[in-house]
Design an enzyme around this catalytic site. Sequence first.
Site, short mmCIF file in Angstrom:
data_model
loop_
_atom_site.label_atom_id
_atom_site.label_comp_id
_atom_site.label_asym_id
_atom_site.label_seq_id
_atom_site.Cartn_x
_atom_site.Cartn_y
_atom_site.Cartn_z
N HIS A 176 0.82 -1.21 0.00
CA HIS A 176 0.00 0.00 0.00
C HIS A 176 0.86 1.27 0.00
CE1 HIS A 176 1.02 0.77 4.21
NE2 HIS A 176 0.87 -0.53 4.40
N GLU A 203 -2.64 -7.07 7.06
CA GLU A 203 -1.44 -6.74 7.83
C GLU A 203 -1.28 -7.68 9.02
OE1 GLU A 203 1.49 -5.86 8.24
OE2 GLU A 203 1.43 -3.65 8.23
#
Length: 299
Positions: free
Chosen positions: A27, A116
Amino acid sequence: MINSTTESIDVPAHKFHLPKRIILVRHGESQGNKDDAAYSVTPDCKIPLTARGIEQANQAGSRILDVVSNHGSSENWKVYFYVSPYVRTRSTLRELGKAFPKNRVLGVREECRVREQDFGNFQVTERMKVIKETRERFGRFFYRFPEGESAADVYDRVSHFLETLWRDVDMNRHHHDPNDELNLVIVSHGLASRVFLMKWFKWTVEQFEYLNNLGNCEFRVMELGRGGEYSLAVHHTDEEMLEWGMSPEMIADQKWRANANRGALNDHCPWYLDAFFDHFADSNDKDGEDVKSNNSYLS
C-alpha cells in the site's frame, strides 16, 4: 499449464493456464507510516493513506500497467486483483486502478488472509517501541506481539490463501480467456508480501530474517520463465534483489528459475540439502547405491 499464446515458454499445455505474472504490491504511505501515534487512536485496519500515499498509488498504477501490457506491446493482457480489507490497501487499489481500462479488469476480490500482521488492537507508542526492540532480539519471524500475531502466524494464513489462489486458477474462477495473458495483482502489506515470497520460493526462516520490507507502493513481479517456473529475475535486476536483502545464492536460484523446466530441482541451491546436513553416512548395500545414484542431483 500455460497460456498457449506465450511463445517463449516451452512447456506442455494442461487443463488450466498459469497466470503470466503474479505481482505483489504494498500500500501507499499511510497516516501510521507518517506518525506512529495514529495507531493509538485509530484501529490499524482503519488507518488511511496520506496525500503522498494517494499520489504513490496513482504512480504505481501506471508502472504496473506498463509491466502487464509489456510497455504497450501486448494486445491480449488482462488483470485480476486481490486486496487486503484494510482502508489503506482498499484506497491504494482504488487509486492504482485508475490506470486500467475497465475492459482489461477481470475482477477483484477482498482477501482477509493477506491483511497486515496483527499488532494488537490500539497501539501505545512507547510500549510498541519496547516491544519492537524485543522482537529484534527474539527474531522477527517467530516473535508474537502481545494480543497479536507473529510473522509465522501470517505465514500460515498466507499459505492457506495460496491454496485458494491455485484453486482459483485451476477452476478458472477468474473467468479469463485462455488466449489472454492473465496477471494477478495482490494489493497487500510489506510483511504479508515477504512471507508470500518465502512460502512460494521455499526460503528458510534464516533467509527471511535478512529480507528488507517493501517501500510504500513498491511491488515485486513474479513472472513465468521459459520453462514454466516463476522467477523474480525475469523482471528484476540482481542489484534490486540485493537491495531487498536476498543473498547471492537466492539470486542465483531466481536466475535458474527463469529458464528451468517446471517441477525441476535446482541441485546447485544449497539450502535444498546442504544447509540442513553436514554429511551423509556411506552406504554399502546395493539398494542404498541405487538410491544414491538416482538422487545424486540432490547433493
